[in-house]
Design a protein around this motif. Sequence first.
Motif, PDB file in Angstrom:
ATOM      1  N   ASP A 183      99.339  37.630   8.826  1.00 35.39           N
ATOM      2  CA  ASP A 183      98.428  38.706   8.464  1.00 35.39           C
ATOM      3  C   ASP A 183      97.906  38.512   7.046  1.00 35.39           C
ATOM      4  N   ASN A 184      96.570  38.555   6.878  1.00 39.00           N
ATOM      5  CA  ASN A 184      96.004  38.378   5.540  1.00 39.00           C
ATOM      6  C   ASN A 184      94.544  38.836   5.542  1.00 39.00           C
ATOM      7  N   ALA A 185      93.818  38.516   4.462  1.00 36.06           N
ATOM      8  CA  ALA A 185      92.419  38.912   4.340  1.00 36.06           C
ATOM      9  C   ALA A 185      91.720  38.017   3.332  1.00 36.06           C
TER      10      ALA A 185
ATOM     11  N   SER B 137      94.711  39.012  11.642  1.00 34.58           N
ATOM     12  CA  SER B 137      96.101  38.974  12.103  1.00 34.58           C
ATOM     13  C   SER B 137      96.173  38.054  13.311  1.00 34.58           C
TER      14      SER B 137
ATOM     15  N   GLU C  49      89.715  44.719  -1.012  1.00 35.96           N
ATOM     16  CA  GLU C  49      90.521  43.977  -0.028  1.00 35.96           C
ATOM     17  C   GLU C  49      92.005  44.165  -0.322  1.00 35.96           C
TER      18      GLU C  49
ATOM     19  N   GLN D 249      90.734  40.313  14.313  1.00 34.24           N
ATOM     20  CA  GLN D 249      90.069  40.267  13.020  1.00 34.24           C
ATOM     21  C   GLN D 249      89.101  41.442  12.876  1.00 34.24           C
TER      22      GLN D 249
ATOM     23  N   TYR E  50      89.623  40.878   7.570  1.00 37.49           N
ATOM     24  CA  TYR E  50      91.060  41.121   7.691  1.00 37.49           C
ATOM     25  C   TYR E  50      91.513  40.477   8.989  1.00 37.49           C
TER      26      TYR E  50
ATOM     27  N   THR F  76      83.888  40.873   4.121  1.00 35.92           N
ATOM     28  CA  THR F  76      85.327  40.933   3.912  1.00 35.92           C
ATOM     29  C   THR F  76      85.983  40.904   5.282  1.00 35.92           C
TER      30      THR F  76
ATOM     31  N   PHE G 181      95.728  47.346   1.774  1.00 37.12           N
ATOM     32  CA  PHE G 181      97.120  47.160   2.187  1.00 37.12           C
ATOM     33  C   PHE G 181      98.047  48.219   1.581  1.00 37.12           C
TER      34      PHE G 181
ATOM     35  N   GLU H 255      95.739  49.237  12.560  1.00 35.86           N
ATOM     36  CA  GLU H 255      94.511  48.838  11.891  1.00 35.86           C
ATOM     37  C   GLU H 255      93.504  49.979  11.864  1.00 35.86           C
TER      38      GLU H 255
END
Length: 452
Positions: free
Chosen positions: A108-110, A121, A82, A59, A119, A117, A86, A135
């Motif tokens: 994988d997201n955020a 995985s 955010e 993260q 991110y 914020t 990507f 990353e």
Amino acid sequence: MHRWLISLLLLLLGAALPASAAEQPASPFFPYPMKVDRLPNGLTVIRVPFNSPGLVAYQTVVRVGSRNEVEPGRTGFAHFFEHMMFKGTKNFPEGEREKVIAAYGYDDNAFTSDDITVYHSYGPTAGLLKLVEIEADRFRHLEYSEPSFKTEALAVLGEYHKNAAMPWLKIEEELSRTVFTRHPYGHTTLGYYDDIKAMPQAYDYSRAFFERWYTPDNTLLVIVGDFDDAALMAAVQKHYGPWEGKSASIQLPKEPPQKQERFVHIDWPQSTQPQLLYAWRTPAARLDTSDAAVQSVLGTYLAGTTSPLYKDLVLDKQLAQDLDGNTMPHRDPYVFGISATLQEEANRAAVRSALNAAVKELVTGKVDAARVEAIKSRTRYGLLMNMETAKDVAQQLSWYAGIYGSPDALARHSQKISEVKPGDLVAFARRYLTAANRTVLSLTPKQAGGQK
């Protein structure tokens, strides 16, 4: 979550890792050892070896949220950015990163909050070193065109419209703007609607936003699971070490003291349950005070499922469908709240009276010490039970470290909860749960037949 090791002499490309590694053993407040390094560029790297064979959570916490949006007309950019993270780089153009992530099987997201914020995985350790490379690349070399930016701005506008179809966004918007007249907590993470509509014209500003906040000294990496620490830190040093930049310094507007009770009402045009919310302004979450810990206990004490108020309003009289004590640590002064979902509009006065009576009882000094101790135990136990997987541990660590700005914040917050005394709840209520410091929100839905 909290293992801190001292692998100080690892060399990579002729450069030694910084001699800043620290080690914190497991404790009753955080049951895992933790390792922490701070690179010369300011990046904080938190690692927790965890029994999750072949799996790792990774993260990235950037300490930027809606609180950082102080410029008029520029709200919603923390959340918007955010999305832009990507969009790809020269090394991994848009879509290529996702192909690599999918090939390894990463989840994988955020998400964006008022203050941070994140991110995240989660997937196989076999892909960890490649994940570090990918990353680091997007945080150092993010690229996107103006047409791509404009397309994503329309997607964010669509997200707003989707959320606006439900009453919760309107409740958050109206409560925020009523409580906070100057501080950026006065707008939601999504931002003001007019600002969102204007986003497609703010391409240049978006690049400035990235340079201002996406810097190594404003970022924490949190890695939890099954990994080789030496190999991981070698990859981190290689790919993140050259990252440059210093985060911006802003003057946040101070919210003036609230002198009298505030009210805000929402007439909701569709059918839903009536709502009643109390919100009192309270101090920022800090590790050198007990304010956040007291609120964690107080929410359950006043309105949790074991409270007399819940038994009276929800179980016995069934005046309310649900009752909740709302509290969440924030970097700046925020609110402590109690929310009630009413069974019907006719119950509003009775529910308000019961809420007022419960607060008054606490303010007068009547407190159930045994229940306070039980709540403290359940709260701490709940924190531990929410750390069953590497992903769980990383999420908890990321949240508290991001808010408090300290790698060991979760353990210290948990310890503060264990130290709360019954008298602390009384003192806090007397100081902050006053009528003059309160904002009351009501929502009345449209009823069948068109009546309110």
